[in-house]
Design a protein around this motif. Structure first.
Motif, PDB file in Angstrom:
ATOM      1  N   ARG A  98       0.831  -1.210   0.000  1.00 41.68           N
ATOM      2  CA  ARG A  98       0.000   0.000   0.000  1.00 41.68           C
ATOM      3  C   ARG A  98       0.861   1.253   0.000  1.00 41.68           C
ATOM      4  NH1 ARG A  98      -3.798  -2.213   4.891  1.00 41.68           N
ATOM      5  NH2 ARG A  98      -5.220  -3.503   3.642  1.00 41.68           N
ATOM      6  N   PRO A  99       0.671   2.159  -0.961  1.00 40.42           N
ATOM      7  CA  PRO A  99       1.379   3.444  -0.896  1.00 40.42           C
ATOM      8  C   PRO A  99       0.969   4.206   0.356  1.00 40.42           C
ATOM      9  CG  PRO A  99       0.375   3.090  -3.068  1.00 40.42           C
ATOM     10  CD  PRO A  99      -0.182   2.032  -2.157  1.00 40.42           C
ATOM     11  N   GLY A 100       1.927   4.846   1.003  1.00 45.05           N
ATOM     12  CA  GLY A 100       1.632   5.621   2.202  1.00 45.05           C
ATOM     13  C   GLY A 100       1.144   4.773   3.357  1.00 45.05           C
ATOM     14  N   SER A 101       1.677   3.560   3.480  1.00 40.46           N
ATOM     15  CA  SER A 101       1.196   2.606   4.475  1.00 40.46           C
ATOM     16  C   SER A 101       1.686   2.936   5.881  1.00 40.46           C
ATOM     17  CB  SER A 101       1.666   1.201   4.103  1.00 40.46           C
ATOM     18  OG  SER A 101       3.092   1.129   4.186  1.00 40.46           O
ATOM     19  N   GLN A 102       1.068   2.290   6.858  1.00 38.74           N
ATOM     20  CA  GLN A 102       1.542   2.391   8.241  1.00 38.74           C
ATOM     21  C   GLN A 102       2.936   1.780   8.371  1.00 38.74           C
ATOM     22  OE1 GLN A 102       0.092   3.851  11.016  1.00 38.74           O
ATOM     23  NE2 GLN A 102      -1.427   4.707   9.620  1.00 38.74           N
ATOM     24  N   SER A 103       3.218   0.749   7.576  1.00 37.30           N
ATOM     25  CA  SER A 103       4.558   0.161   7.582  1.00 37.30           C
ATOM     26  C   SER A 103       5.596   1.174   7.113  1.00 37.30           C
ATOM     27  CB  SER A 103       4.597  -1.079   6.681  1.00 37.30           C
ATOM     28  OG  SER A 103       3.767  -2.098   7.174  1.00 37.30           O
ATOM     29  N   ALA A 104       5.232   1.970   6.121  1.00 39.52           N
ATOM     30  CA  ALA A 104       6.145   3.014   5.644  1.00 39.52           C
ATOM     31  C   ALA A 104       6.366   4.072   6.724  1.00 39.52           C
ATOM     32  CB  ALA A 104       5.594   3.657   4.372  1.00 39.52           C
ATOM     33  N   GLY A 140      23.496  -4.741   6.320  1.00 40.13           N
ATOM     34  CA  GLY A 140      22.441  -5.316   7.140  1.00 40.13           C
ATOM     35  C   GLY A 140      21.108  -4.737   6.712  1.00 40.13           C
ATOM     36  N   PHE A 141      20.026  -5.301   7.240  1.00 41.82           N
ATOM     37  CA  PHE A 141      18.691  -4.913   6.780  1.00 41.82           C
ATOM     38  C   PHE A 141      17.694  -4.831   7.927  1.00 41.82           C
ATOM     39  CE2 PHE A 141      20.843  -7.146   3.380  1.00 41.82           C
ATOM     40  CZ  PHE A 141      20.709  -6.253   2.324  1.00 41.82           C
ATOM     41  N   VAL A 142      16.714  -3.960   7.742  1.00 45.88           N
ATOM     42  CA  VAL A 142      15.509  -3.939   8.564  1.00 45.88           C
ATOM     43  C   VAL A 142      14.361  -4.310   7.635  1.00 45.88           C
ATOM     44  CG1 VAL A 142      13.979  -2.564  10.011  1.00 45.88           C
ATOM     45  CG2 VAL A 142      16.441  -2.109  10.024  1.00 45.88           C
ATOM     46  N   VAL A 143      13.611  -5.339   7.981  1.00 44.04           N
ATOM     47  CA  VAL A 143      12.478  -5.778   7.172  1.00 44.04           C
ATOM     48  C   VAL A 143      11.203  -5.467   7.944  1.00 44.04           C
ATOM     49  CG1 VAL A 143      11.354  -7.717   6.024  1.00 44.04           C
ATOM     50  CG2 VAL A 143      13.867  -7.597   6.117  1.00 44.04           C
ATOM     51  N   VAL A 144      10.374  -4.583   7.379  1.00 45.75           N
ATOM     52  CA  VAL A 144       9.133  -4.164   8.023  1.00 45.75           C
ATOM     53  C   VAL A 144       7.974  -4.851   7.309  1.00 45.75           C
ATOM     54  CG1 VAL A 144       7.702  -2.218   8.729  1.00 45.75           C
ATOM     55  CG2 VAL A 144      10.188  -1.925   8.534  1.00 45.75           C
ATOM     56  N   SER A 145       7.236  -5.673   8.040  1.00 48.63           N
ATOM     57  CA  SER A 145       6.146  -6.430   7.416  1.00 48.63           C
ATOM     58  C   SER A 145       4.839  -6.233   8.161  1.00 48.63           C
ATOM     59  CB  SER A 145       6.475  -7.925   7.396  1.00 48.63           C
ATOM     60  OG  SER A 145       5.376  -8.675   6.883  1.00 48.63           O
ATOM     61  N   PRO A 146       3.793  -5.802   7.446  1.00 46.26           N
ATOM     62  CA  PRO A 146       2.476  -5.823   8.071  1.00 46.26           C
ATOM     63  C   PRO A 146       1.956  -7.256   8.117  1.00 46.26           C
ATOM     64  CG  PRO A 146       2.257  -5.205   5.775  1.00 46.26           C
ATOM     65  CD  PRO A 146       3.742  -5.336   6.043  1.00 46.26           C
ATOM     66  N   GLU A 147       0.917  -7.469   8.891  1.00 44.20           N
ATOM     67  CA  GLU A 147       0.243  -8.774   8.927  1.00 44.20           C
ATOM     68  C   GLU A 147      -1.072  -8.661   8.177  1.00 44.20           C
ATOM     69  OE1 GLU A 147       0.266 -11.221  12.555  1.00 44.20           O
ATOM     70  OE2 GLU A 147      -1.926 -11.285  12.348  1.00 44.20           O
ATOM     71  N   TRP A 148      -1.139  -9.364   7.060  1.00 42.65           N
ATOM     72  CA  TRP A 148      -2.360  -9.387   6.255  1.00 42.65           C
ATOM     73  C   TRP A 148      -2.952 -10.792   6.322  1.00 42.65           C
ATOM     74  CZ3 TRP A 148      -0.708  -6.525   1.106  1.00 42.65           C
ATOM     75  CH2 TRP A 148      -0.445  -5.179   1.406  1.00 42.65           C
ATOM     76  N   SER A 149      -4.123 -10.916   6.910  1.00 47.37           N
ATOM     77  CA  SER A 149      -4.788 -12.215   7.056  1.00 47.37           C
ATOM     78  C   SER A 149      -3.859 -13.245   7.683  1.00 47.37           C
ATOM     79  CB  SER A 149      -5.295 -12.720   5.691  1.00 47.37           C
ATOM     80  OG  SER A 149      -6.267 -11.847   5.168  1.00 47.37           O
ATOM     81  N   GLY A 150      -3.077 -12.806   8.647  1.00 41.91           N
ATOM     82  CA  GLY A 150      -2.181 -13.713   9.346  1.00 41.91           C
ATOM     83  C   GLY A 150      -0.943 -14.091   8.571  1.00 41.91           C
ATOM     84  N   MET A 151      -0.615 -13.311   7.531  1.00 44.98           N
ATOM     85  CA  MET A 151       0.517 -13.650   6.668  1.00 44.98           C
ATOM     86  C   MET A 151       1.361 -12.422   6.363  1.00 44.98           C
ATOM     87  SD  MET A 151      -1.315 -16.113   3.827  1.00 44.98           S
ATOM     88  CE  MET A 151      -2.637 -14.940   3.475  1.00 44.98           C
ATOM     89  N   LYS A 210      24.200 -11.643   5.866  1.00 43.43           N
ATOM     90  CA  LYS A 210      24.014 -10.296   6.407  1.00 43.43           C
ATOM     91  C   LYS A 210      22.890 -10.339   7.433  1.00 43.43           C
ATOM     92  CE  LYS A 210      25.471  -8.117   2.081  1.00 43.43           C
ATOM     93  NZ  LYS A 210      25.080  -7.216   0.965  1.00 43.43           N
ATOM     94  N   PRO A 211      23.004  -9.584   8.506  1.00 37.62           N
ATOM     95  CA  PRO A 211      21.975  -9.621   9.545  1.00 37.62           C
ATOM     96  C   PRO A 211      20.738  -8.827   9.150  1.00 37.62           C
ATOM     97  CG  PRO A 211      23.620  -7.994  10.112  1.00 37.62           C
ATOM     98  CD  PRO A 211      24.108  -8.665   8.855  1.00 37.62           C
ATOM     99  N   ALA A 212      19.606  -9.247   9.679  1.00 35.98           N
ATOM    100  CA  ALA A 212      18.359  -8.528   9.443  1.00 35.98           C
ATOM    101  C   ALA A 212      17.545  -8.473  10.733  1.00 35.98           C
ATOM    102  CB  ALA A 212      17.547  -9.179   8.338  1.00 35.98           C
ATOM    103  N   TYR A 213      16.888  -7.352  10.911  1.00 35.28           N
ATOM    104  CA  TYR A 213      16.040  -7.085  12.076  1.00 35.28           C
ATOM    105  C   TYR A 213      14.604  -7.029  11.584  1.00 35.28           C
ATOM    106  CZ  TYR A 213      14.310  -4.240  16.078  1.00 35.28           C
ATOM    107  OH  TYR A 213      13.628  -3.754  17.167  1.00 35.28           O
ATOM    108  N   LEU A 214      13.745  -7.902  12.098  1.00 34.30           N
ATOM    109  CA  LEU A 214      12.352  -7.976  11.673  1.00 34.30           C
ATOM    110  C   LEU A 214      11.462  -7.078  12.522  1.00 34.30           C
ATOM    111  CD1 LEU A 214      11.880 -11.795  11.064  1.00 34.30           C
ATOM    112  CD2 LEU A 214      11.452 -10.001   9.378  1.00 34.30           C
ATOM    113  N   ILE A 215      10.569  -6.364  11.832  1.00 27.31           N
ATOM    114  CA  ILE A 215       9.561  -5.557  12.515  1.00 27.31           C
ATOM    115  C   ILE A 215       8.196  -5.945  11.962  1.00 27.31           C
ATOM    116  CG2 ILE A 215       8.678  -3.244  12.969  1.00 27.31           C
ATOM    117  CD1 ILE A 215      11.493  -2.170  12.703  1.00 27.31           C
ATOM    118  N   GLY A 216       7.319  -6.460  12.826  1.00 26.70           N
ATOM    119  CA  GLY A 216       5.955  -6.758  12.444  1.00 26.70           C
ATOM    120  C   GLY A 216       5.046  -5.580  12.784  1.00 26.70           C
ATOM    121  N   VAL A 217       4.048  -5.356  11.929  1.00 26.11           N
ATOM    122  CA  VAL A 217       3.149  -4.208  12.088  1.00 26.11           C
ATOM    123  C   VAL A 217       1.703  -4.698  12.077  1.00 26.11           C
ATOM    124  CG1 VAL A 217       2.326  -2.062  11.032  1.00 26.11           C
ATOM    125  CG2 VAL A 217       4.780  -2.593  11.035  1.00 26.11           C
ATOM    126  N   SER A 218       0.922  -4.204  13.014  1.00 28.39           N
ATOM    127  CA  SER A 218      -0.488  -4.593  13.082  1.00 28.39           C
ATOM    128  C   SER A 218      -1.343  -3.405  13.490  1.00 28.39           C
ATOM    129  CB  SER A 218      -0.677  -5.737  14.077  1.00 28.39           C
ATOM    130  OG  SER A 218      -2.053  -6.055  14.238  1.00 28.39           O
TER     131      SER A 218
END
Length: 204
Positions: free
Chosen positions: A11-17, A76-87, A107-115
């Motif tokens: 989604r453009p302009g998402s909460q994850s952004a 390294g990376f930060v991966v920001v993922s929303p939860e859509w239908s549990g996925m 390379k290390p990555a830091y996960l961020i889940g968004v709900s």
């Protein structure tokens, strides 16, 4: 060091952004982090993977080549993922399919889940379970789940829940400091030739 931020929402302009913007601001305040690259999948700009990625198709080279080069230059990376239908979103999973040339490897990555509510845990588990296999991305033990995301990390401080903002902000800083420490340590490890063997190009 250079840290990449991958915004997994279509989604453009998402909460994850919005969360990713807060991540970038906090990374800018960390002395070890010299630059930040942001890949926003908002609007789903990356087509679905096909076999052309294996044959160096010119269209794929033109489309994904610049992204691949930026990712390869990151430590390294930060991966920001929303939860859509549990996925995790399909576009984020597709992104990992496209990263087949070692851009993320060791390379290390830091996960961020968004709900928007009380979710956010399922994408963390899903990405930890599968997205590292062929990419050889190394998720660090720390992760963050931003619940009730509309109430935190807003530019207007009055729109934030003070208690949640303080706690999540401190956890985010802690996680990013962890990420940078891992990025520094794994930089030397990537020079070790034992990590690569042409007999085993993919994870088992």
């Amino acid at each position: 060091m250079k840290i990449g931020i991958v915004i997994g929402s279509h989604r453009p302009g998402s909460q994850s952004a919005k969360v990713a913007n807060a991540v970038q601001q906090r990374l800018d305040a960390i002395a070890e982090c010299e630059s930040v690259y942001v890949l926003d999948l908002g609007g789903n700009p990356l087509p679905l993977w096909d076999e052309g990625m294996w044959s160096d198709d010119p269209d794929w080279q033109a489309l994904f080549g610049p992204v691949s080069a930026e990712l390869a230059a990151c430590d390294g990376f930060v991966v920001v993922s929303p939860e859509w239908s549990g996925m995790a979103p399909a576009g984020l999973k597709n992104f990992f399919l496209l990263c087949g040339k070692g851009e993320l490897a060791h390379k290390p990555a830091y996960l961020i889940g968004v709900s928007a509510s009380e979710g956010g845990a399922y994408p963390i588990a899903e990405l930890r379970m599968s997205s590292y296999k062929n990419t050889r991305l190394c998720y660090i033990p720390e992760h963050l789940i931003v619940r009730r995301v509309e109430k935190v990390f807003n530019a207007d401080a009055d729109s934030n829940d003070p208690r949640a903002q303080k706690y999540l902000g401190e956890r985010l800083d802690f996680g990013l400091q962890n990420l940078c420490a891992y990025a520094s340590a794994l930089g030397a490890m990537r020079q070790n030739t034992v990590l690569e063997d042409s007999r085993f190009p993919h994870g088992m």
